[in-house]
Write an enzyme that holds these catalytic residues in place. Structure first.
Site, PDB file in Angstrom:
ATOM      1  N   THR A 243       0.844  -1.202   0.000  1.00  0.00           N
ATOM      2  CA  THR A 243       0.000   0.000   0.000  1.00  0.00           C
ATOM      3  C   THR A 243       0.883   1.257   0.000  1.00  0.00           C
ATOM      4  OG1 THR A 243      -0.042  -0.224   2.398  1.00  0.00           O
ATOM      5  CG2 THR A 243      -1.967  -1.030   1.216  1.00  0.00           C
TER       6      THR A 243
ATOM      7  N   ASP B  49      -7.970   1.547  12.711  1.00  0.00           N
ATOM      8  CA  ASP B  49      -7.606   0.812  11.499  1.00  0.00           C
ATOM      9  C   ASP B  49      -8.738  -0.149  11.134  1.00  0.00           C
ATOM     10  OD1 ASP B  49      -6.223  -0.800   9.565  1.00  0.00           O
ATOM     11  OD2 ASP B  49      -4.341  -0.139  10.485  1.00  0.00           O
ATOM     12  N   ILE B  50      -9.131  -0.116   9.867  1.00  0.00           N
ATOM     13  CA  ILE B  50     -10.206  -1.003   9.397  1.00  0.00           C
ATOM     14  C   ILE B  50      -9.635  -2.069   8.467  1.00  0.00           C
ATOM     15  CG2 ILE B  50     -12.420  -1.115   8.180  1.00  0.00           C
ATOM     16  CD1 ILE B  50     -12.494   0.533  10.777  1.00  0.00           C
TER      17      ILE B  50
ATOM     18  N   LYS C 165      -7.320 -16.245  10.163  1.00  0.00           N
ATOM     19  CA  LYS C 165      -8.388 -17.231   9.952  1.00  0.00           C
ATOM     20  C   LYS C 165      -7.922 -18.325   8.992  1.00  0.00           C
ATOM     21  CE  LYS C 165     -13.037 -17.895   8.134  1.00  0.00           C
ATOM     22  NZ  LYS C 165     -14.384 -17.330   8.045  1.00  0.00           N
TER      23      LYS C 165
ATOM     24  N   HIS D 194     -17.846 -17.255  57.267  1.00  0.00           N
ATOM     25  CA  HIS D 194     -16.853 -16.344  56.700  1.00  0.00           C
ATOM     26  C   HIS D 194     -15.774 -17.099  55.936  1.00  0.00           C
ATOM     27  CE1 HIS D 194     -18.281 -12.686  58.918  1.00  0.00           C
ATOM     28  NE2 HIS D 194     -18.964 -13.669  59.447  1.00  0.00           N
TER      29      HIS D 194
HETATM   30  O1  93A Z   1      -7.819   3.266   6.625  1.00  0.00           O
HETATM   31  S1  93A Z   1      -7.696   1.844   6.635  1.00  0.00           S
HETATM   32  O2  93A Z   1      -8.408   1.191   7.637  1.00  0.00           O
HETATM   33  N1  93A Z   1      -8.211   1.248   5.232  1.00  0.00           N
HETATM   34  C1  93A Z   1      -7.613   0.238   4.566  1.00  0.00           C
HETATM   35  O3  93A Z   1      -8.186  -0.306   3.621  1.00  0.00           O
HETATM   36  C2  93A Z   1      -6.287  -0.179   4.984  1.00  0.00           C
HETATM   37  N2  93A Z   1      -5.483  -1.138   4.527  1.00  0.00           N
HETATM   38  C3  93A Z   1      -4.353  -1.103   5.248  1.00  0.00           C
HETATM   39  N3  93A Z   1      -6.151   1.477   6.770  1.00  0.00           N
HETATM   40  C4  93A Z   1      -5.640   0.452   6.052  1.00  0.00           C
HETATM   41  N4  93A Z   1      -4.420  -0.136   6.182  1.00  0.00           N
HETATM   42  C5  93A Z   1      -3.390   0.318   7.141  1.00  0.00           C
HETATM   43  O4  93A Z   1      -2.591   1.259   6.471  1.00  0.00           O
HETATM   44  C6  93A Z   1      -2.443  -0.710   7.650  1.00  0.00           C
HETATM   45  O5  93A Z   1      -2.882  -1.376   8.815  1.00  0.00           O
HETATM   46  C7  93A Z   1      -1.189   0.107   7.940  1.00  0.00           C
HETATM   47  O6  93A Z   1      -1.207   0.582   9.283  1.00  0.00           O
HETATM   48  C8  93A Z   1      -1.292   1.304   7.047  1.00  0.00           C
HETATM   49  C9  93A Z   1      -0.239   1.274   5.989  1.00  0.00           C
HETATM   50  O7  93A Z   1      -0.439   2.303   5.080  1.00  0.00           O
HETATM   51  P1  93A Z   1       0.730   2.812   4.098  1.00  0.00           P
HETATM   52  O8  93A Z   1       1.297   1.591   3.466  1.00  0.00           O
HETATM   53  O9  93A Z   1       0.039   3.708   3.124  1.00  0.00           O
HETATM   54  O10 93A Z   1       1.729   3.536   4.948  1.00  0.00           O
END
Ligand code: 93A
Length: 506
Positions: A35, A126-127, A138, A268
């Site tokens: 990401t 965080d979602i 899982k 007691h």
């Molecule tokens: O805002 S989020 O809850 N939405 C997402 O879809 C998502 N996917 C990964 N945050 C999300 N993350 C979090 O982004 C990860 O848990 C991590 O903390 C962070 C990494 O973001 P970057 O790679 O942009 O620094």
């Protein structure tokens, strides 16, 4: 069940410690997906990385709120490799396999602690990251989940020493740690949203509201499944103190499960009467005789069925609770004559294996003390051996001692508790109390046996015991000054056995 990592999705808030992992994964030709910020970090190391957008054909939207939340990402993590239709759908929708997921969540707790605004705090919930963690955990059968920087060194070991191969055991362990991370994270969010007042209301919703706590000005709740342990036949609602006494009673009588008819009376949380006899009514009368004063308002428990004769005797006493595995119908009818008297049938269920209590601003948890001293545990340390009947009494006394508040001294004879000193700050005080109580109720301690919940640091206890008429002693042993007590016993014809097991109860 051994799998080799060929692809990884990395999405971390803190990039600390990531470099060596990324380099190792790259060395082993692992395809990296990532990401925004993490992708930049990897690119800057000169290592090729595929942005998640290339998989999803969807940009990061809503200011980063939606980055990884996409079926092509979660499909890659959650698919079951031994499931034909999963494998088929992976092809159909062109979903890339993701073998390893590395996440470092948005720092929710740190943001709360920094005193940030509510808006900033909420943005740090965080979602996507937590979903990645749950999905990877899982599907631990196929996926490796690293949900925290704390697991980086373990992951490095796996990629270095096992060339990226992981066993099912490795993956299950990482999944367990991942669920620990996710539950802690959600717990922190819950704590932020709940003020004291809401938590309190929660308690009322989930717990059984008691009339009050230990005293009328204290609120009280019970969390548990009382009905799994007892069938309540009659009487008023159990109070906070009743529940504690019932707990003490079932733990105590549990020691005498395989003995003959045994009856205990508690006040007691401590036994103030306990006896084993041929019949339960004899056992009751002997238990009552131990300390009829304390028995008033006590909790009564039998290890066998309560019959009519016993019920008629019990009916003469004011008592709060009667517990037995069963009752004759006529016995129940008699016991029900007192409107408030609580009558419980104890179900045949194991006692919980753990005990929990509050401590400072947290909890203490421990295993139940499930060692009961038996003849096999005893080691005679004196020249004088205890007689067969003394051995019976020593074991009997020790079982009561174990279930009595420390410091404790218990005197017993012929399957009967004579007296005890309970909850004293010194063992000598406990002993003196036990001697005084025995005298007060007209008992002769000559030939009685004595149990102590912990060792004697000095010979003063055996000296006082001898003076009182005690002839046999049971204690764990283990004091650096054991010899002093042993020598005194040898010079004075006392038998003493060591059990090796301390039975503190605080
Ligand atoms: O805002 S989020 O809850 N939405 C997402 O879809 C998502 N996917 C990964 N945050 C999300 N993350 C979090 O982004 C990860 O848990 C991590 O903390 C962070 C990494 O973001 P970057 O790679 O942009 O620094």
């Amino acid at each position: 069940t051994t799998k080799t990592i060929q692809s990884a999705l990395i999405s971390v808030f803190s990039k600390d410690g990531l470099e060596p992992i990324v380099r190792k994964l790259h060395e082993q030709n692992v395809t990296l997906y990532s990401t925004g910020g993490t992708e930049d970090f990897i690119k800057n190391l000169g290592i090729p990385v595929v942005p998640v957008e290339d998989i999803t054909s969807f940009p990061e939207i809503l200011g980063g709120r939606v980055k990884t939340l996409h079926p092509k990402i979660f499909g890659g993590i959650l698919n079951r490799q031994d499931n034909e239709s999963d494998v088929q759908q992976m092809k159909e929708f062109d979903i890339p396999q993701i073998d390893l997921v590395i996440v470092d969540l948005y720092p929710f707790e740190k943001t709360v602690a920094s005193g940030a605004s509510e808006q900033d705090i909420i943005e740090k919930i965080d979602i996507g990251g937590i979903s990645l963690i749950r999905a990877g955990a899982k599907n631990f059968k196929d996926t490796v989940i690293v949900a925290s920087v704390n697991e980086y060194s373990l992951l490095l070991d796996l990629i270095t020493e096992q060339n990226g191969a992981t066993t099912l055991e490795n993956r299950r362990l990482l999944a367990t740690k991942a669920f620990h991370v996710s539950s802690h994270y959600d717990g922190a969010i819950f704590n932020y949203f709940n003020t004291d007042e809401t938590i309190y209301k929660e308690s009322i919703d989930n717990g059984q509201v008691l009339r009050y706590g230990e005293n009328p000005h204290q609120k009280g709740f019970f969390f548990g499944d009382f009905d799994a342990m007892f069938k309540k036949v009659h009487g008023k609602e159990l109070s906070y103190n009743n529940l504690l006494d019932v707990d003490a009673a079932v733990n105590l009588i549990n020691e005498f499960k395989t003995d003959g008819p045994t009856f205990a009376i508690l006040k007691h949380n401590n036994a103030c009467g306990l006896a084993s006899r041929k019949t339960i009514s004899e056992a009751y009368l002997a238990a009552l005789a131990c300390d009829p004063t304390s028995a008033f308002g006590g909790v009564l428990i039998a290890n066998t069925k309560i019959d009519l004769a016993t019920a008629q005797e019990i009916n003469k006493l004011f008592c709060e609770v009667v517990i037995a595995p069963s009752y004759d119908d006529e016995a129940i009818a008699v016991l029900q004559e007192k409107k408030n008297r609580i009558i419980l049938v104890q179900n045949e269920v194991e006692l919980p294996s753990r005990q929990v209590r509050t401590c400072l601003n947290g909890l203490l948890i421990q295993d139940r003390n499930n060692i009961t001293d038996t003849k096999e545990h005893l080691k005679t340390v004196t020249i004088t051996e205890p007689t067969a009947s003394e051995i019976e009494d020593l074991i009997f006394a020790s079982k009561i001692c174990k279930n009595t508040k420390s410091n404790t001294i218990v005197f017993a004879k012929n399957g009967t508790l004579i007296s005890s000193g309970t909850g004293q700050t010194s063992r000598v005080d406990a002993l003196v109390q036990a001697v005084d109580k025995a005298k007060a109720f007209g008992f002769d301690l000559t030939g009685a046996s004595m149990a102590s919940d912990a060792f004697f640091p000095f010979p003063d206890c055996v000296e006082l015991a001898k003076k009182a008429g005690i002839t046999a002693v049971i204690q764990p042993g283990g004091s650096i000054k054991d010899e002093l007590s042993i020598n005194y016993c040898n010079e004075n014809n006392l038998a003493m056995v060591f059990t090796g097991t301390r039975h503190f109860k605080h």
